[in-house]
Design a protein around this motif. Structure first.
Motif, PDB file in Angstrom:
ATOM      1  N   HIS A   1      -1.223  -2.782   7.897  1.00 58.69           N
ATOM      2  CA  HIS A   1      -1.709  -1.283   8.330  1.00 58.69           C
ATOM      3  C   HIS A   1      -3.560  -1.420   7.755  1.00 58.69           C
ATOM      4  CE1 HIS A   1      -1.222  -0.228   4.235  1.00 58.69           C
ATOM      5  NE2 HIS A   1      -2.081   0.473   4.225  1.00 58.69           N
TER       6      HIS A   1
ATOM      7  N   GLU B   1      -8.712  15.099   7.317  1.00 56.02           N
ATOM      8  CA  GLU B   1      -8.608  15.154   5.997  1.00 56.02           C
ATOM      9  C   GLU B   1     -10.400  14.771   5.627  1.00 56.02           C
ATOM     10  OE1 GLU B   1      -7.058  11.591   3.959  1.00 56.02           O
ATOM     11  OE2 GLU B   1      -7.628  12.217   2.118  1.00 56.02           O
TER      12      GLU B   1
ATOM     13  N   GLU C   1     -13.760  15.097  -9.496  1.00 55.57           N
ATOM     14  CA  GLU C   1     -14.046  14.275 -10.621  1.00 55.57           C
ATOM     15  C   GLU C   1     -15.251  13.032 -10.158  1.00 55.57           C
ATOM     16  OE1 GLU C   1     -11.159  12.922 -12.936  1.00 55.57           O
ATOM     17  OE2 GLU C   1     -12.444  11.632 -14.549  1.00 55.57           O
TER      18      GLU C   1
ATOM     19  N   ARG D   1     -14.217   5.066 -14.498  1.00 52.32           N
ATOM     20  CA  ARG D   1     -14.411   6.232 -15.175  1.00 52.32           C
ATOM     21  C   ARG D   1     -14.094   6.072 -16.523  1.00 52.32           C
ATOM     22  NH1 ARG D   1      -9.808  10.019 -12.925  1.00 52.32           N
ATOM     23  NH2 ARG D   1      -8.594   8.140 -12.567  1.00 52.32           N
TER      24      ARG D   1
ATOM     25  N   ASP E   1      -8.215  -8.153 -10.656  1.00 54.10           N
ATOM     26  CA  ASP E   1      -8.583  -7.146 -11.161  1.00 54.10           C
ATOM     27  C   ASP E   1      -9.024  -7.530 -12.675  1.00 54.10           C
ATOM     28  OD1 ASP E   1      -5.980  -7.203 -12.241  1.00 54.10           O
ATOM     29  OD2 ASP E   1      -5.774  -5.091 -11.941  1.00 54.10           O
TER      30      ASP E   1
ATOM     31  N   ASP F   1      -6.080 -11.220  -5.240  1.00 53.58           N
ATOM     32  CA  ASP F   1      -5.821 -10.687  -3.875  1.00 53.58           C
ATOM     33  C   ASP F   1      -7.224 -10.659  -3.108  1.00 53.58           C
ATOM     34  OD1 ASP F   1      -7.275  -7.758  -4.339  1.00 53.58           O
ATOM     35  OD2 ASP F   1      -5.544  -7.463  -5.829  1.00 53.58           O
TER      36      ASP F   1
ATOM     37  N   HIS G   1      -9.908  -8.110  -4.349  1.00 58.19           N
ATOM     38  CA  HIS G   1     -10.532  -8.354  -5.734  1.00 58.19           C
ATOM     39  C   HIS G   1     -11.654  -9.321  -5.496  1.00 58.19           C
ATOM     40  CE1 HIS G   1      -7.890  -5.139  -7.322  1.00 58.19           C
ATOM     41  NE2 HIS G   1      -9.058  -5.040  -8.058  1.00 58.19           N
TER      42      HIS G   1
ATOM     43  N   MET H   1      -4.068  -4.930  -5.368  1.00 55.95           N
ATOM     44  CA  MET H   1      -3.164  -5.212  -6.423  1.00 55.95           C
ATOM     45  C   MET H   1      -3.638  -4.947  -7.797  1.00 55.95           C
ATOM     46  SD  MET H   1      -1.058  -8.630  -5.688  1.00 55.95           S
ATOM     47  CE  MET H   1      -1.079  -8.621  -3.993  1.00 55.95           C
ATOM     48  N   HIS H   2      -3.088  -3.984  -8.468  1.00 50.70           N
ATOM     49  CA  HIS H   2      -3.660  -3.707 -10.036  1.00 50.70           C
ATOM     50  C   HIS H   2      -2.730  -4.117 -11.037  1.00 50.70           C
ATOM     51  CE1 HIS H   2      -6.651  -1.622  -7.518  1.00 50.70           C
ATOM     52  NE2 HIS H   2      -7.421  -2.149  -8.438  1.00 50.70           N
TER      53      HIS H   2
ATOM     54  N   ASN I   1       6.679   2.568   1.796  1.00 46.35           N
ATOM     55  CA  ASN I   1       5.392   1.970   2.013  1.00 46.35           C
ATOM     56  C   ASN I   1       4.403   3.488   2.325  1.00 46.35           C
ATOM     57  OD1 ASN I   1       2.747   0.956   2.164  1.00 46.35           O
ATOM     58  ND2 ASN I   1       3.457  -0.087   3.989  1.00 46.35           N
TER      59      ASN I   1
ATOM     60  N   GLU J   1       1.417   4.087   1.932  1.00 44.28           N
ATOM     61  CA  GLU J   1       0.332   3.963   2.417  1.00 44.28           C
ATOM     62  C   GLU J   1       0.275   3.710   4.116  1.00 44.28           C
ATOM     63  OE1 GLU J   1      -2.963   3.597   0.448  1.00 44.28           O
ATOM     64  OE2 GLU J   1      -1.003   4.915  -0.185  1.00 44.28           O
ATOM     65  N   PHE J   2       1.548   3.924   4.701  1.00 41.54           N
ATOM     66  CA  PHE J   2       1.523   3.174   6.196  1.00 41.54           C
ATOM     67  C   PHE J   2       0.859   4.649   6.981  1.00 41.54           C
ATOM     68  CE2 PHE J   2       3.158   2.357  10.290  1.00 41.54           C
ATOM     69  CZ  PHE J   2       3.059   0.801  10.532  1.00 41.54           C
ATOM     70  N   ASN J   3      -0.395   4.945   7.287  1.00 34.57           N
ATOM     71  CA  ASN J   3      -0.826   5.996   7.545  1.00 34.57           C
ATOM     72  C   ASN J   3      -0.438   6.521   8.841  1.00 34.57           C
ATOM     73  OD1 ASN J   3      -2.579   7.724   6.168  1.00 34.57           O
ATOM     74  ND2 ASN J   3      -4.100   7.487   7.765  1.00 34.57           N
TER      75      ASN J   3
ATOM     76  N   ARG K   1       6.767   7.095  -5.515  1.00 37.74           N
ATOM     77  CA  ARG K   1       6.535   5.850  -5.235  1.00 37.74           C
ATOM     78  C   ARG K   1       5.230   5.294  -5.406  1.00 37.74           C
ATOM     79  NH1 ARG K   1       9.476   0.763  -3.742  1.00 37.74           N
ATOM     80  NH2 ARG K   1       7.573  -0.546  -2.935  1.00 37.74           N
TER      81      ARG K   1
ATOM     82  N   LYS L   1      -0.786   7.707  -6.006  1.00 37.92           N
ATOM     83  CA  LYS L   1      -2.310   7.567  -5.588  1.00 37.92           C
ATOM     84  C   LYS L   1      -2.565   7.520  -4.295  1.00 37.92           C
ATOM     85  CE  LYS L   1      -3.830   6.060 -10.062  1.00 37.92           C
ATOM     86  NZ  LYS L   1      -4.014   5.050 -10.890  1.00 37.92           N
TER      87      LYS L   1
ATOM     88  N   TYR M   1      -3.513   8.416  -0.958  1.00 35.43           N
ATOM     89  CA  TYR M   1      -4.214   9.336  -0.334  1.00 35.43           C
ATOM     90  C   TYR M   1      -3.455  10.121   0.695  1.00 35.43           C
ATOM     91  CZ  TYR M   1      -8.598   7.793  -2.254  1.00 35.43           C
ATOM     92  OH  TYR M   1      -9.645   7.585  -3.028  1.00 35.43           O
TER      93      TYR M   1
ATOM     94  N   TYR N   1      -2.475  14.115   1.184  1.00 38.24           N
ATOM     95  CA  TYR N   1      -3.214  14.888   2.201  1.00 38.24           C
ATOM     96  C   TYR N   1      -2.177  15.394   3.214  1.00 38.24           C
ATOM     97  CZ  TYR N   1      -5.824  16.517   6.232  1.00 38.24           C
ATOM     98  OH  TYR N   1      -6.471  17.596   7.182  1.00 38.24           O
TER      99      TYR N   1
ATOM    100  N   ASP O   1       0.344  11.165 -15.354  1.00 34.17           N
ATOM    101  CA  ASP O   1      -1.013  10.325 -15.632  1.00 34.17           C
ATOM    102  C   ASP O   1      -1.959  11.761 -15.669  1.00 34.17           C
ATOM    103  OD1 ASP O   1      -3.373   9.198 -15.540  1.00 34.17           O
ATOM    104  OD2 ASP O   1      -3.052   8.148 -13.523  1.00 34.17           O
TER     105      ASP O   1
ATOM    106  N   ARG P   1      -4.838  11.400 -15.779  1.00 36.44           N
ATOM    107  CA  ARG P   1      -6.302  11.201 -15.464  1.00 36.44           C
ATOM    108  C   ARG P   1      -6.028  10.869 -13.670  1.00 36.44           C
ATOM    109  NH1 ARG P   1     -10.100   9.209 -18.596  1.00 36.44           N
ATOM    110  NH2 ARG P   1     -11.513   9.548 -16.518  1.00 36.44           N
ATOM    111  N   ASN P   2      -4.976  11.362 -13.243  1.00 37.14           N
ATOM    112  CA  ASN P   2      -4.786  11.171 -11.703  1.00 37.14           C
ATOM    113  C   ASN P   2      -5.659  12.194 -11.123  1.00 37.14           C
ATOM    114  OD1 ASN P   2      -4.072  11.047  -9.033  1.00 37.14           O
ATOM    115  ND2 ASN P   2      -1.686  10.859  -9.649  1.00 37.14           N
ATOM    116  N   PHE P   3      -6.936  11.590 -10.471  1.00 35.27           N
ATOM    117  CA  PHE P   3      -7.840  12.257  -9.984  1.00 35.27           C
ATOM    118  C   PHE P   3      -7.281  13.054  -8.559  1.00 35.27           C
ATOM    119  CE2 PHE P   3      -9.411   8.411  -7.902  1.00 35.27           C
ATOM    120  CZ  PHE P   3      -9.582   9.042  -6.625  1.00 35.27           C
TER     121      PHE P   3
ATOM    122  N   ASN Q   1      -7.714  16.989  -8.054  1.00 31.42           N
ATOM    123  CA  ASN Q   1      -8.075  17.481  -6.703  1.00 31.42           C
ATOM    124  C   ASN Q   1      -7.090  18.422  -5.984  1.00 31.42           C
ATOM    125  OD1 ASN Q   1     -10.550  16.183  -6.706  1.00 31.42           O
ATOM    126  ND2 ASN Q   1      -9.972  14.179  -5.385  1.00 31.42           N
TER     127      ASN Q   1
END
Lengths: 317, 697
Positions: A30, A126, A174, A218, A266, A273, A276, B1-2, B57, B59-61, B102, B105, B107, B111, B138, B140-142, B146
């Protein structure tokens, strides 16, 4: 300190296209438009843009355009600001902006501005300062900034400024280095950096550098190569980049390379990936690493691409 | 990927069976979703498919968009009854929760929830519980923070309750910058509103200092509380309103003007003469912070030769900002030639009517009044001597005496400070003093940095006391702290170096104006070059000070010759205030680009400029490209009408020099100064006579 394995990274980026079958690749279909921008910009910074079939790229990009004028992350998906900017950036990179119906595209972007100056990401509404940056960067690249209310747009961004000098997604949100890049970038492009307390923000940003030399996004978070871009470009735009140790940062980025198979991760020894890899190479470009083309900190495109768009001889206009 | 460990590469394209199956399944779901979306199929089965996809998934907007269309479709349908609508919306909230489990974070997922709640048809009771779950996982999850602000606003939760929530979160673990941030935002709002229980800044801040000390002293390396602490400090010391700190001409001075056209920009007897053929002299006001609204209604000038309403004020700003610290108005010379030597008074009142306002929207509230006189001196200017200004050390001698500098001495806070009567409340001073005692005990980096900032604040507060102007008792200790920090925290050494420079330059200038410790300083010297145009000019020399940054411009408004060579400067932000500056030496510094010199374009009197031996043109990244007015936005910049310039030349370079009126320029020792470029320069600067010491004709 290791050297930049430029050749390996080029091979890695080209190989991504061939690995469409992995779960990760399918899960990221996507946002293929973002991927195209990350990959192609990396190739251009490394002087290897010729390695891809440019006509094929342009044709695919144009297939992602929606009838509304906005671009989707892939063929058949819904359009969104996030992919619209990437599409414009990719076409700018390939010097193919002339294939666009610029008025249609810029009307789509301008149509997403709200009364208070903010921008929606798509028709669903949004709101986020990321979309403010996208709108401003995109319209500036197309010489259509006049289609929006720039003053209101700046006003909204300033309303998202925090008492630590940084910026959030919406008022009260934040501060986050990625968000700071968006807001500083938008203010830079519109010549409005006077809204920023450069010393206050500069100190917050330079404190993002941790012992390993890497930057976090942060306070009290882990370093990550992507912040080499978000933090570094912001520091450059406010002329405070000398407040960090650039050599240590370059070393951190180089330590995150997969020197065997190419790509950048990262943190050292994590999976690489394209995201990064781009941010690592772009970060090194901002650090003036030899052999990498210079990148513009506000538009996130190579300086020569940006100059070509904005600085021209009189008779060639 | 983090944060995923790197694995050895699979042999060419071969994925394990399980992985192939997983990705095939996902691909099928995604393409079916797109098909349903395009064909507007909203059956139960189709909806289930999208749920399944979003659980894998999130993230599949497009799938979220599809569901929004589904919701709208149903809300608009004729069969819609309340129960049906409620169940549809509940179903959406449920799928969001699954998706967030899942990926917390996502978005799109967050939303979608906002979008559903904004319909105003769902209960909000569950939301804080949901947030507790995610903020526990978490803190610190902004996204979650929000969302919490969003729900709190929707539920009209009192700010005080949300403030309490941040206390709870910080009590759980003080290393939570997100909670400190929210606390800062809420408290600042409550203080501005003077909400009940928050009307005494003294009391509120006192408690907050206690609260944040726990964090800082428990783990001084943890940054979470640092920024909050410095915000408190800022709240304690920042004056409520902008203050006028200096002007040129200064109070009670007698300005001698010369109209002699031959001496454009002449800089004879040091402080109180001004020669120009333009028939106007600058009048500069310098404020403690950026202000707007300086105009003929907020500043009243009584002067025989100009009506107040005809005087136009300009902000000295390198951007399009309406705000500036320094503002200038150009006033006409007296035009009664016959009465030369007659002194005409100029009476100024500032801020008697409202209008001057700081960037933070506080009004200027210390009306002040001062005056000076001007007269025309026709005969006194000398013949034009040699044009060249020579920056050699042996041309500078005879230190200025305090008497020479006297005319500048009355300009400052001594006068205006009294008028301002900026009251420092006892609690503010007491707070700073007790904080200083406390932080002397903390030997970590943050302790030293806090101490340095506290000592600077202490000095600034003391200087509002008119009796102690020009004395900054803590300067030596502050300089030592910054030197120390450079070693302690080498990665950020140049941050501390910049702070050090700002204090060092202030120290040098204050010494210049004070009686004591003066003899060892050679800051202000006369230029001795017989028969030269600039003979007897007074030069401020801050060369070889190892300065990486300059400031204290309020003390320098009168300066016409400024020597800053052999420093480590890369920026001259703020120098645009020095409207009288004619000769400037910036050679042997670290300027990286011409854009860094943009403030020079506002200096109308500048004639002699030395920027030789810098790093201009050496770097691929221009750190000041966007600092001033951006040229890279809407308009296409056209460069140079002649054909000399090639695509490869940096067009910004030519643009930069075009606005300057230079007579003498030195650029050698920079990467950009090649022959071709020099030819171009001569064309862009029609008044130029000397380039790198050579006659351009």
């Amino acid at each position: 300190m290791g050297e930049l394995a430029a050749e390996k990274h080029v091979q890695y980026i080209i190989s991504i296209e061939k690995k469409k079958d992995s779960f990760e690749a399918v899960a990221m279909e996507h946002l293929r438009m973002n991927g195209a921008y990350w990959g192609l910009t990396t190739l251009d910074l490394l002087g290897k843009l010729g390695a891809v079939d440019q006509d094929e790229v342009v044709s695919w990009v144009m297939q992602c355009q929606h009838e509304s004028g906005g671009f989707a992350g892939n063929i058949g998906h819904d359009p969104h600001m996030l992919y619209t900017l990437s599409a414009v950036q990719v076409l700018a990179l390939l010097d193919k902006l002339d294939v666009l119906d610029i008025d249609k595209l810029s009307n789509y972007v301008a149509g997403l501005q709200n009364e208070d100056g903010s921008f929606a990401g798509d028709i669903w509404g949004e709101i986020d300062t990321r979309f403010s940056y996208i709108a401003i960067s995109c319209l500036a690249l197309l010489h259509r900034l006049y289609k929006i209310n720039v003053e209101k747009a700046v006003e909204y961004i300033v309303s998202c400024k925090n008492l630590d000098g940084g910026f959030g997604c919406t008022p009260g949100g934040e501060s986050h280095a990625g968000q700071i890049f968006c807001c500083v970038g938008a203010l830079a492009i519109t010549g409005s950096l006077h809204h920023i307390d450069k010393d206050l923000l500069g100190w917050w940003l330079c404190e993002r550098q941790v012992k390993s030399g890497g930057l976090n996004g942060r306070p009290e978070k882990l370093p990550d190569v992507c912040y080499s871009w978000w933090v570094l470009s912001s520091l450059i735009m406010i002329d405070r980049v000398h407040w960090i140790d650039k050599d240590k940062l370059a070393k951190f980025i180089l330590d995150c390379q997969d020197k065997e198979n190419g790509g950048i991760s990262d943190r050292p020894d994590d999976a690489v990936d394209v995201f990064h890899t781009y941010f690592g190479v772009a970060g090194l470009s901002l650090l003036e690493y030899p052999g990498i083309k210079a990148i513009d900190p506000a538009y996130a495109l190579p300086v020569d691409v940006v100059n070509k768009i904005f600085l021209r001889k009189k008779d060639s206009v | 990927m983090h944060g995923r460990p790197r694995k050895p590469l699979n042999p060419e394209g071969i994925e394990d069976k399980h992985s192939i199956q997983k990705s095939n399944e996902l691909r099928d779901l995604q393409s079916q979703l797109l098909r349903n979306h395009h064909n507007k199929i909203y059956t139960t089965e189709a909806l289930k498919l999208s749920s399944k996809l979003l659980a894998i998934n999130p993230e599949f907007n497009t799938a979220w968009n599809y569901r929004k269309l589904f919701v709208q479709h149903n809300l608009n349908s004729s069969q819609a009854n309340q129960d049906l609508i409620k169940s549809i919306l509940d179903q959406e909230l449920e799928i969001v929760e699954i998706a967030l489990t899942r990926n917390c974070k996502s978005y799109g997922a967050w939303y979608h929830r906002k979008w559903i709640l904004n319909k105003g048809l769902s209960s909000l009771d569950h939301e804080f519980r949901l947030l507790d779950k995610f903020l526990k996982a978490d803190p610190r999850n902004f996204h979650a923070w929000n969302y919490r602000r969003f729900v709190a606003a929707l539920k009209n939760v009192p700010e005080e309750d949300e403030l309490k929530y941040t206390t709870e979160m910080i009590d759980l673990n003080f290393s939570n910058y997100s909670a400190w941030h929210n606390r800062c935002a809420i408290l600042s709002y409550l203080l501005v509103q003077k909400a009940q229980g928050f009307d005494s800044k003294e009391k509120v801040l006192g408690e907050e200092y206690e609260f944040v000390h726990n964090a800082i002293f428990t783990d001084p390396d943890d940054q979470s509380g640092w920024f909050y602490y410095f915000w408190l400090l800022d709240q304690t010391i920042t004056p409520d309103a902008p203050v006028l700190v200096s002007s040129w001409p200064v109070h009670s001075s007698d300005l001698i003007l010369s109209l002699d056209g031959r001496l454009d920009g002449c800089i004879l007897s040091p402080c109180t003469t001004y020669c120009t053929n333009k028939g106007y002299f600058p009048f500069i006001l310098y404020f403690s912070e950026n202000v707007e609204g300086v105009n003929s209604s907020s500043v009243n000038i009584k002067y025989m030769f100009m009506k107040n309403e005809d005087i136009s004020w300009e902000p000295l700003s390198t951007t399009n900002a309406r705000y500036a610290k320094a503002w200038v108005a150009y006033l006409k010379f007296p035009d009664e030639r016959n009465h030369s030597l007659k002194a005409y008074p100029v009476e100024v009142t500032v801020g008697h009517s409202q209008g001057i306002m700081s960037y933070s929207r506080s009004n200027y509230k210390f009306p002040s009044q001062f005056s000076f006189t001007v007269r025309i001196d026709e005969g006194d200017c000398k013949e034009v001597g040699r044009e060249e200004f020579v920056w050699l050390d042996d041309r500078f001698s005879d230190e200025a005496t305090l008497e020479d500098l006297n005319p500048m001495l009355s300009f400052d806070r001594l006068l205006i400070g009294q008028a301002n009567n900026t009251e420092t409340s006892d609690w503010q001073m007491e707070t700073i003093v007790s904080q200083i005692d406390l932080f002397r005990k903390l030997n970590d980096k943050i302790g030293k940095l806090a101490l340095a900032r506290l000592l600077i604040a202490h000095d600034a507060m003391m200087s509002y006391d008119s009796s102690s102007t020009h004395k900054k008792v803590n300067t030596e200790e502050v300089l030592k702290l910054f030197t120390n920090l450079m070693k302690l925290d080498p990665s950020r050494s140049r941050y501390y170096k910049d702070q050090h420079s700002l204090i060092a330059i202030e120290q040098a200038l204050l010494k210049l104006f004070s009686q004591r410790e003066y003899s060892d300083m050679k800051v202000c010297l006369y230029y001795r070059d017989s028969n030269a145009r600039y003979e007897d000019s007074l030069c401020v020399g801050l060369n070889n000070y190892s300065l990486s940054r300059i400031g204290s411009f309020e003390y320098l408004l009168w300066v016409r010759v400024l020597d800053l060579k052999y420093n480590e400067l890369q920026s001259i932000e703020g120098l645009e205030a020095l409207q009288l500056l004619s000769c400037l030496n910036l050679s042997h510094n670290k300027f990286r680009s011409l854009t860094a010199l943009e403030p020079l374009r506002l200096l109308r009197s500048l004639r002699v400029l030395d920027i030789s031996y810098n790093e201009i043109g050496l770097h691929s990244i221009d750190t000041s490209r966007y600092l001033y007015s951006s040229r890279l936005s809407d308009t296409i910049v056209t460069i140079c009408e002649n054909d000399v310039i090639e695509e490869t030349d940096c067009p910004e370079t030519v643009l930069f020099f075009k606005g300057l009126q230079l007579i003498q320029l030195d650029i050698e020792g920079n990467a950009f100064s090649n022959e071709k470029f020099r030819g171009l320069l001569v064309k862009s600067l029609p008044k130029l006579k000397l380039l790198d010491g050579e006659d351009v004709n």
